[in-house]
Design a protein around this motif. Structure first.
Motif, mmCIF file in Angstrom:
data_model
loop_
_atom_site.group_PDB
_atom_site.id
_atom_site.type_symbol
_atom_site.label_atom_id
_atom_site.label_comp_id
_atom_site.label_asym_id
_atom_site.label_seq_id
_atom_site.Cartn_x
_atom_site.Cartn_y
_atom_site.Cartn_z
ATOM 1 N N VAL A 51 46.981 -33.414 -15.436
ATOM 2 C CA VAL A 51 48.316 -32.840 -15.611
ATOM 3 C C VAL A 51 49.245 -33.725 -14.791
ATOM 4 O O VAL A 51 49.122 -33.805 -13.569
ATOM 5 N N ARG A 52 50.140 -34.417 -15.486
ATOM 6 C CA ARG A 52 51.048 -35.357 -14.821
ATOM 7 C C ARG A 52 51.851 -34.630 -13.743
ATOM 8 O O ARG A 52 52.265 -33.491 -13.928
ATOM 9 N N THR A 53 52.047 -35.315 -12.635
ATOM 10 C CA THR A 53 52.868 -34.789 -11.553
ATOM 11 C C THR A 53 54.076 -35.697 -11.398
ATOM 12 O O THR A 53 53.926 -36.856 -11.014
ATOM 13 N N PRO A 54 55.281 -35.205 -11.730
ATOM 14 C CA PRO A 54 56.473 -36.052 -11.599
ATOM 15 C C PRO A 54 56.599 -36.610 -10.182
ATOM 16 O O PRO A 54 56.352 -35.913 -9.199
ATOM 17 N N GLY A 55 56.949 -37.890 -10.115
ATOM 18 C CA GLY A 55 57.132 -38.544 -8.828
ATOM 19 C C GLY A 55 55.864 -39.155 -8.260
ATOM 20 O O GLY A 55 55.928 -39.915 -7.309
ATOM 21 N N GLU A 56 54.702 -38.849 -8.838
ATOM 22 C CA GLU A 56 53.445 -39.433 -8.368
ATOM 23 C C GLU A 56 53.195 -40.740 -9.109
ATOM 24 O O GLU A 56 53.431 -40.830 -10.315
ATOM 25 N N SER A 57 52.697 -41.738 -8.401
ATOM 26 C CA SER A 57 52.401 -43.021 -9.044
ATOM 27 C C SER A 57 50.963 -43.077 -9.550
ATOM 28 O O SER A 57 50.580 -44.026 -10.226
ATOM 29 N N ASP A 58 50.162 -42.055 -9.212
ATOM 30 C CA ASP A 58 48.786 -42.012 -9.696
ATOM 31 C C ASP A 58 48.574 -40.712 -10.467
ATOM 32 O O ASP A 58 49.529 -40.053 -10.850
ATOM 33 N N ARG A 59 47.343 -40.307 -10.651
ATOM 34 C CA ARG A 59 47.052 -39.110 -11.432
ATOM 35 C C ARG A 59 47.468 -37.826 -10.738
ATOM 36 O O ARG A 59 47.564 -36.788 -11.373
ATOM 37 N N ARG A 92 46.813 -32.363 -9.999
ATOM 38 C CA ARG A 92 46.745 -31.275 -10.973
ATOM 39 C C ARG A 92 45.853 -31.640 -12.157
ATOM 40 O O ARG A 92 45.919 -32.752 -12.672
ATOM 41 N N ARG A 93 45.022 -30.678 -12.578
ATOM 42 C CA ARG A 93 44.121 -30.888 -13.702
ATOM 43 C C ARG A 93 43.994 -29.614 -14.519
ATOM 44 O O ARG A 93 44.203 -28.504 -14.026
ATOM 45 N N TYR A 135 43.186 -24.076 -14.814
ATOM 46 C CA TYR A 135 44.200 -24.927 -14.199
ATOM 47 C C TYR A 135 43.924 -25.014 -12.707
ATOM 48 O O TYR A 135 43.648 -23.995 -12.047
ATOM 49 N N THR A 136 43.954 -26.228 -12.166
ATOM 50 C CA THR A 136 43.861 -26.428 -10.727
ATOM 51 C C THR A 136 45.063 -27.255 -10.274
ATOM 52 O O THR A 136 45.246 -28.388 -10.723
ATOM 53 N N PRO A 137 45.907 -26.672 -9.424
ATOM 54 C CA PRO A 137 47.067 -27.415 -8.929
ATOM 55 C C PRO A 137 46.736 -28.282 -7.724
ATOM 56 O O PRO A 137 47.556 -29.073 -7.283
ATOM 57 N N ASP A 138 45.519 -28.151 -7.199
ATOM 58 C CA ASP A 138 45.175 -28.747 -5.911
ATOM 59 C C ASP A 138 43.856 -29.522 -5.920
ATOM 60 O O ASP A 138 43.087 -29.464 -4.972
#
Length: 160
Positions: free
Chosen positions: A122-130, A133-134, A145-148
């Motif tokens: 799950v893309r995270t805005p502002g992150e340069s990698d994965r 979130r999945r 869903y896992t946010p962490d």
């Protein structure tokens, strides 16, 4: 001769430990979508990410047999809903690790045979990698869903 055998044993253990560390590290990677560079993605992404899903945004119900709280798909961050749509279409996925087997080493999801679970970024805005979130999908169609990065999971109630 004993010294050589001991040295070879230590080397084998070291190789196993390093290999396991690599597998469990979840090394971040860049998107592999054609025509999309990491710099263009970062430049267009908003600075703040969506708020994490918390028990207050979840349904609050614990799913029988799993011990996990449930969350309506409509309560997930927009990027998670985008990933759910990609999964429903069967891709194409923006990251090479999307669709890879999730082994459930943390044992937070119901125990199933190896290969049962697959993970999706799950893309995270502002992150340069994965990012962390999945969505993890099960062989019977259930999704979590896992946010962490696998520290916690919520069962996704699709269609809600």
């Amino acid at each position: 001769m004993k010294g050589i055998a001991r040295l070879l044993s230590l080397a084998a253990v070291l190789v196993l430990v390093v290999g396991l560390g690599i597998v469990l590290s979840g090394t971040p990677e860049a998107p592999v979508s054609p025509g999309v560079s990491a710099s263009s993605t970062a430049a267009t992404a908003p600075a703040a990410s969506s708020p994490p899903v918390s028990p207050t945004t979840a349904t609050g119900s614990v799913v029988a047999g799993s011990g996990l709280e449930a969350v309506a798909a409509s309560s997930l961050p927009p990027e998670a809903r985008e990933t759910l749509a990609l999964i429903a279409r069967g891709g194409p996925y923006p990251y090479s690790r999307d669709g890879a087997v999730f082994s459930n080493f943390e044992r937070l999801l119901p125990r199933k045979p190896g290969g049962y679970y697959k993970e999706f970024t799950v893309r995270t805005p502002g992150e340069s990698d994965r990012g962390a979130r999945r969505i993890v999908g099960g062989g019977s169609g259930e999704k979590y869903y896992t946010p962490d990065h696998y520290e916690s999971f919520l069962l996704i109630l699709e269609g809600q």
